[in-house]
Design an enzyme around this catalytic site. Structure first.
Site, PDB file in Angstrom:
ATOM      1  N   ASP A   1       0.836  -1.194   0.000  1.00 50.29           N
ATOM      2  CA  ASP A   1       0.000   0.000   0.000  1.00 50.29           C
ATOM      3  C   ASP A   1       0.874   1.248   0.000  1.00 50.29           C
ATOM      4  O   ASP A   1       2.013   1.220   0.505  1.00 50.29           O
ATOM      5  CB  ASP A   1      -0.908   0.008   1.229  1.00 50.29           C
ATOM      6  CG  ASP A   1      -2.019  -1.032   1.136  1.00 50.29           C
ATOM      7  OD1 ASP A   1      -2.506  -1.274   0.022  1.00 50.29           O
ATOM      8  OD2 ASP A   1      -2.392  -1.586   2.182  1.00 50.29           O
TER       9      ASP A   1
ATOM     10  N   TYR B   1       6.945  -8.890   8.081  1.00 43.30           N
ATOM     11  CA  TYR B   1       6.604  -7.476   8.219  1.00 43.30           C
ATOM     12  C   TYR B   1       6.924  -6.968   9.618  1.00 43.30           C
ATOM     13  O   TYR B   1       6.873  -7.724  10.591  1.00 43.30           O
ATOM     14  CB  TYR B   1       5.094  -7.244   7.985  1.00 43.30           C
ATOM     15  CG  TYR B   1       4.597  -7.610   6.626  1.00 43.30           C
ATOM     16  CD1 TYR B   1       4.566  -6.666   5.599  1.00 43.30           C
ATOM     17  CD2 TYR B   1       4.128  -8.897   6.350  1.00 43.30           C
ATOM     18  CE1 TYR B   1       4.084  -6.995   4.347  1.00 43.30           C
ATOM     19  CE2 TYR B   1       3.649  -9.238   5.093  1.00 43.30           C
ATOM     20  CZ  TYR B   1       3.627  -8.278   4.096  1.00 43.30           C
ATOM     21  OH  TYR B   1       3.150  -8.618   2.858  1.00 43.30           O
TER      22      TYR B   1
ATOM     23  N   ASP C   1      -6.442   0.637   8.476  1.00 43.39           N
ATOM     24  CA  ASP C   1      -5.168   1.336   8.619  1.00 43.39           C
ATOM     25  C   ASP C   1      -5.390   2.827   8.837  1.00 43.39           C
ATOM     26  O   ASP C   1      -6.537   3.303   8.900  1.00 43.39           O
ATOM     27  CB  ASP C   1      -4.272   1.082   7.398  1.00 43.39           C
ATOM     28  CG  ASP C   1      -4.916   1.540   6.097  1.00 43.39           C
ATOM     29  OD1 ASP C   1      -5.388   2.691   6.031  1.00 43.39           O
ATOM     30  OD2 ASP C   1      -4.976   0.742   5.132  1.00 43.39           O
TER      31      ASP C   1
ATOM     32  N   ARG D   1      -3.367  -5.622   8.001  1.00 50.47           N
ATOM     33  CA  ARG D   1      -4.414  -4.695   8.460  1.00 50.47           C
ATOM     34  C   ARG D   1      -5.503  -5.454   9.213  1.00 50.47           C
ATOM     35  O   ARG D   1      -5.989  -5.002  10.249  1.00 50.47           O
ATOM     36  CB  ARG D   1      -5.034  -3.965   7.272  1.00 50.47           C
ATOM     37  CG  ARG D   1      -4.142  -2.912   6.655  1.00 50.47           C
ATOM     38  CD  ARG D   1      -4.804  -2.293   5.447  1.00 50.47           C
ATOM     39  NE  ARG D   1      -4.849  -3.197   4.319  1.00 50.47           N
ATOM     40  CZ  ARG D   1      -5.839  -3.239   3.425  1.00 50.47           C
ATOM     41  NH1 ARG D   1      -6.879  -2.450   3.568  1.00 50.47           N
ATOM     42  NH2 ARG D   1      -5.781  -4.063   2.413  1.00 50.47           N
TER      43      ARG D   1
END
Length: 244
Positions: free
Chosen positions: A46, A74, A88, A182
């Site tokens: 994103d 991540y 988010d 998310r």
């Protein structure tokens, strides 16, 4: 005048994508810098997210399929106390912690995190590129339409708490393909009873490739010979390229 097509380069660029750029925008900037004829990336980040974006040039685009299937790692920052419609920081707040809430409890968070390690089910977010009747879900979401989504099974191999302040936590997550961080943040907030959303996200590993060897766009553009940043075909881990 004929359109310039670039050079027939083969190799993989490990790019550290900056915040604010779409994955495709970052790819196109790298492609122009390298003057490459053919390029593709292997898994979208994103715009608000940063970190490892695999940019494959020429024959190396054949590893794209394998990298889309690869496990990922991540570093995520969770903001407690508020849930958003997108999961988010870019979304609208749709739920808040009870009045008087003064932060999450670390022991409770550690216990909740342990529940999410292993094989779990996730309901994909409406703000995602998954398609229904030929249209990505995010188009329905932007029109205010919410569709029922079947849960998907994913695997969280590791989830580690790196830092905690009561209102924010940074976690390290190693997961299978198709995992939505998310959604993980949202589900953790709901399990804690105080809501949460993803405040920042940084991808640190894709399959055998690590952020440690990645280069920023600014550094790439400042190189006398940007092509030197490419991993050549013979430097790629064995078995990634198809036989033909």
């Amino acid at each position: 005048m004929a359109k310039r097509r670039g050079q027939p380069l083969d190799g993989v660029l490990l790019l550290d994508k900056p915040v604010g750029l779409s994955s495709n925008h970052a790819l196109q900037r790298a492609k122009r810098t390298l003057d490459a004829a053919k390029a593709g990336h292997t898994g979208t980040l994103d715009p608000f997210a940063t970190g490892l974006l695999l940019c494959c040039m020429g024959r190396a685009t054949k590893i794209s399929g394998a990298m889309l299937e690869a496990d990922k790692t991540y570093r995520a920052t969770l903001q407690f106390g508020e849930e958003t419609d997108s999961g988010d920081l870019t979304g609208n707040i749709v739920a808040r912690a009870e009045p008087g809430w003064d932060g999450a409890d670390e022991a409770a968070l550690r216990e909740v995190l342990s529940r999410f390690q292993g094989s779990i089910e996730q309901i994909p977010p409406m703000y995602s590129a998954l398609k229904r009747d030929g249209k990505p879900l995010y188009e329905y979401a932007r029109a205010g339409i919410e569709l029922e989504r079947p849960p998907r099974r994913v695997t969280i191999y590791r989830i580690e708490l790196l830092s905690f302040t009561g209102r924010q936590a940074e976690i390290d997550v190693a997961c299978s393909k198709g995992t939505y961080i998310r959604t993980l943040a949202q589900d953790i907030g709901r399990a804690l009873g105080c809501y949460a959303h993803l405040a920042a996200l940084r991808r640190t590993q894709v399959g055998p490739f690590s952020l440690d060897r990645a280069i920023t766009l600014d550094a790439l553009q400042a190189m006398p010979d940007p092509k030197a940043a490419l991993l050549a075909i013979n430097e790629l881990p064995a078995g990634l390229l198809p036989a033909n």
